[in-house]
Write a protein that holds these residues in place. Sequence first.
Motif, short mmCIF file in Angstrom:
data_model
loop_
_atom_site.label_atom_id
_atom_site.label_comp_id
_atom_site.label_asym_id
_atom_site.label_seq_id
_atom_site.Cartn_x
_atom_site.Cartn_y
_atom_site.Cartn_z
N VAL A 26 0.56 -0.83 -0.42
CA VAL A 26 0.21 -0.25 -0.43
C VAL A 26 1.18 0.96 -0.30
O VAL A 26 0.77 1.95 -1.14
N TRP A 27 1.93 1.49 0.73
CA TRP A 27 2.75 3.00 1.36
C TRP A 27 3.62 2.49 0.29
O TRP A 27 4.20 3.84 -0.49
N LYS A 28 4.12 1.89 -0.70
CA LYS A 28 5.23 1.98 -1.47
C LYS A 28 4.12 2.02 -3.04
O LYS A 28 4.93 3.08 -3.71
N SER A 29 3.26 1.74 -3.11
CA SER A 29 2.26 2.04 -4.22
C SER A 29 1.74 4.08 -4.53
O SER A 29 2.32 4.35 -5.19
N LEU A 30 1.67 4.20 -3.26
CA LEU A 30 1.14 5.17 -2.60
C LEU A 30 2.53 5.93 -2.87
O LEU A 30 1.80 6.76 -3.76
N GLY A 35 5.27 10.21 -8.19
CA GLY A 35 6.35 10.74 -9.15
C GLY A 35 6.85 10.70 -8.31
O GLY A 35 8.09 11.40 -9.48
N ASN A 36 7.59 11.77 -7.80
CA ASN A 36 8.66 12.41 -7.06
C ASN A 36 10.10 11.25 -6.42
O ASN A 36 9.16 10.08 -6.05
N PRO A 37 10.96 11.05 -7.26
CA PRO A 37 11.95 10.64 -6.91
C PRO A 37 12.36 10.65 -5.62
O PRO A 37 13.26 9.36 -4.87
N VAL A 38 12.92 11.60 -4.64
CA VAL A 38 12.68 11.86 -3.78
C VAL A 38 11.75 10.21 -2.42
O VAL A 38 12.81 9.91 -1.96
N ILE A 39 10.82 11.14 -3.05
CA ILE A 39 9.72 10.17 -2.14
C ILE A 39 9.63 8.24 -2.32
O ILE A 39 9.39 7.83 -1.34
N ILE A 40 9.81 8.51 -3.81
CA ILE A 40 10.34 6.84 -3.82
C ILE A 40 11.36 6.56 -3.69
O ILE A 40 10.99 5.30 -3.07
N ALA A 121 13.44 15.40 -12.02
CA ALA A 121 12.54 15.64 -11.77
C ALA A 121 11.21 14.22 -11.78
O ALA A 121 9.85 13.91 -11.34
N THR A 122 12.06 13.48 -12.93
CA THR A 122 10.61 12.47 -13.45
C THR A 122 11.60 10.80 -12.76
O THR A 122 12.83 10.93 -13.57
N TYR A 127 11.93 2.30 -14.39
CA TYR A 127 11.44 2.14 -13.03
C TYR A 127 9.79 1.62 -13.40
O TYR A 127 9.52 0.90 -12.75
N GLY A 128 9.05 2.10 -13.61
CA GLY A 128 8.00 1.77 -14.16
C GLY A 128 7.37 1.00 -15.27
O GLY A 128 6.64 0.15 -14.30
N LYS A 129 8.63 -0.02 -15.49
CA LYS A 129 8.71 -1.12 -16.17
C LYS A 129 8.50 -1.78 -14.71
O LYS A 129 8.25 -3.32 -14.74
#
Length: 155
Positions: A26-30, A35-40, A121-122, A127-129
């Motif tokens: 849940v929290w990783k998906s959120l 889309g923020n690389p720092v948060i990700i 910024a993105t 990563y999306g794959k």
Amino acid sequence: MEYTTVKFIHLLGAVLFLGNIIVTAVWKSLADRTGNPVIIAFACRLVNITDLAFTALGAALVVIGGIGLFHAGGIAISDSPHLTIGISLFAMAAVLWLTGLLPLQLYMSKLAAKTAAAGQATMPEAYGKCVKLWTVLGIIATVLPLGTLWFMIAR
């Protein structure tokens, strides 16, 4: 060991294990949705930490408690096909985590940290794959232990 003690160990392991894999998803998906690389990058790092602290520990306690329950309860696995199915599902989840999810998580964590450190910024397309594959494998790796839980309590 006393039956109640090993049962407690087994159930504590199940709670830690299942709780962490569900909450982490849940929290990783959120975090990914921002889309923020720092948060990700932060979320990916914590996935790795909490997997060691809770998922691996929980799995170890499930195994230790399960073996203890067999001995303390005098259970013969040959007389308990539901336990054989549950153990098999748990083993499949472990193999999937070790061979698929864990390497993928480590790669995503490095990719996210590198992206954040570069001030981009993105997140890169790679990563999306990885997120798509992680989601599919993660769903399977969550359904398997939920099946284990069912077979452990239903006869």
